[in-house]
Motif scaffolding. Structure first.
Motif, short mmCIF file in Angstrom:
data_model
loop_
_atom_site.label_atom_id
_atom_site.label_comp_id
_atom_site.label_asym_id
_atom_site.label_seq_id
_atom_site.Cartn_x
_atom_site.Cartn_y
_atom_site.Cartn_z
N UNK A 191 0.85 -1.18 0.00
CA UNK A 191 0.00 0.00 0.00
C UNK A 191 0.89 1.23 0.00
N UNK A 192 0.66 2.14 -0.94
CA UNK A 192 1.43 3.38 -1.02
C UNK A 192 0.82 4.42 -0.08
N UNK A 193 1.69 5.25 0.46
CA UNK A 193 1.25 6.40 1.24
C UNK A 193 1.89 7.64 0.62
N UNK A 194 1.12 8.39 -0.15
CA UNK A 194 1.60 9.62 -0.77
C UNK A 194 1.44 10.76 0.22
N UNK A 195 2.49 11.53 0.40
CA UNK A 195 2.47 12.63 1.35
C UNK A 195 3.08 13.86 0.71
N UNK A 196 2.34 14.96 0.70
CA UNK A 196 2.82 16.22 0.12
C UNK A 196 2.65 17.33 1.14
N UNK A 197 3.81 17.83 1.65
CA UNK A 197 3.81 18.90 2.66
C UNK A 197 2.93 18.53 3.86
N UNK A 198 3.05 17.27 4.28
CA UNK A 198 2.33 16.82 5.47
C UNK A 198 0.91 16.38 5.21
N UNK A 199 0.41 16.47 3.97
CA UNK A 199 -0.96 16.08 3.66
C UNK A 199 -0.94 14.82 2.80
N UNK A 200 -1.72 13.81 3.21
CA UNK A 200 -1.78 12.57 2.47
C UNK A 200 -2.68 12.71 1.25
N UNK A 201 -2.51 11.81 0.30
CA UNK A 201 -3.30 11.81 -0.92
C UNK A 201 -4.78 11.60 -0.57
N UNK A 202 -5.65 12.40 -1.19
CA UNK A 202 -7.08 12.34 -0.88
C UNK A 202 -7.72 11.10 -1.49
N UNK A 203 -7.30 10.70 -2.71
CA UNK A 203 -7.87 9.55 -3.38
C UNK A 203 -7.62 8.29 -2.56
N UNK A 204 -8.65 7.48 -2.27
CA UNK A 204 -8.47 6.26 -1.46
C UNK A 204 -7.49 5.30 -2.12
N UNK A 205 -6.51 4.84 -1.35
CA UNK A 205 -5.49 3.93 -1.84
C UNK A 205 -5.80 2.50 -1.39
N UNK A 206 -5.53 1.55 -2.26
CA UNK A 206 -5.72 0.14 -1.94
C UNK A 206 -4.41 -0.61 -2.16
N UNK A 207 -4.25 -1.70 -1.43
CA UNK A 207 -3.05 -2.51 -1.58
C UNK A 207 -3.08 -3.25 -2.91
N UNK A 208 -1.93 -3.29 -3.59
CA UNK A 208 -1.77 -4.08 -4.79
C UNK A 208 -0.89 -5.28 -4.51
#
Length: 205
Positions: free
Chosen positions: A32-49
């Protein structure tokens, strides 16, 4: 922290070893990816691949058959999915690298042993694609994915002795890490669970 791991590797390399083995592990990654930009995580729901992994290594016992350390080369597929009703994403990546771990084996019966291991992995992307609504982008030059990827991991395994020449293993490991060379505000952290199947061959036992 980096100096600590470097010192650990040097000390292990200088320690007298006893029995030795070569081994091969393979299985499935659940990433599972965790995208983080300036302390804010990606809004789009992420799922494990899911993806495959391969590990070929050399194991050195330390003072007894219970404690050992290993050095290995690895190839990991770290894949993930995300999407909304308007957009769909998928990432497919392959990372090749080197790994060091410290291992402990507890003898349960004559044939069964329970194992614990912990270590570090340094790797670099060798293949990467992002699919956004059917449009494919190359990730090899993206700073979030390129450079040196550092991860630490821990795991456990059940080991079954076939004969004096070797044994089989089934295990689980969890790792967490990020791209240490990425100095931008866009950060990608991989949280990875790994199901492992292994075959091990004793060399001088």
């Amino acid at each position: 922290m980096r100096k600590f791991y470097l010192l650990l590797i040097v000390l292990l390399a200088l320690t007298k070893s006893y029995s030795q083995e070569v081994y091969f592990l393979t299985g499935t990654n659940f990433t599972k990816y965790n995208f983080n930009s300036q302390g804010e995580s990606m809004v789009t729901p992420l799922q494990a691949g899911t993806g495959s992994f391969y590990e070929v290594g050399y194991d050195f016992s330390l003072n007894s058959d219970a404690l050992s350390y290993s050095a290995a080369v690895t190839l990991n597929e770290y894949n993930a999915l995300a999407g909304t009703p308007a957009n769909s994403y998928s990432w497919q990546t392959k990372y090749a690298g080197g790994q060091m771990s410290l291992n402990y084996l507890y003898k349960v019966t004559k044939r069964f042993k329970f194992g614990l291991r912990a270590g570090v992995n340094l790797s670099k992307i060798v293949y990467g694609k992002q699919n956004l609504n059917g449009v494919v982008y190359d990730l090899l030059d993206q700073k979030e994915f390129s450079g040196i990827y550092f991860s630490y991991f821990g795991g456990a395994s059940a080991n079954y002795k076939l004969n004096d020449s070797g044994y089989l293993s089934f295990g689980y490991a969890y790792s967490n890490g990020l791209n240490t060379a990425n100095s931008t505000q866009e950060k990608v952290i991989f949280n990875n669970s790994q199901i492992q199947f292994g075959i091990h061959f004793n060399i001088n036992k």
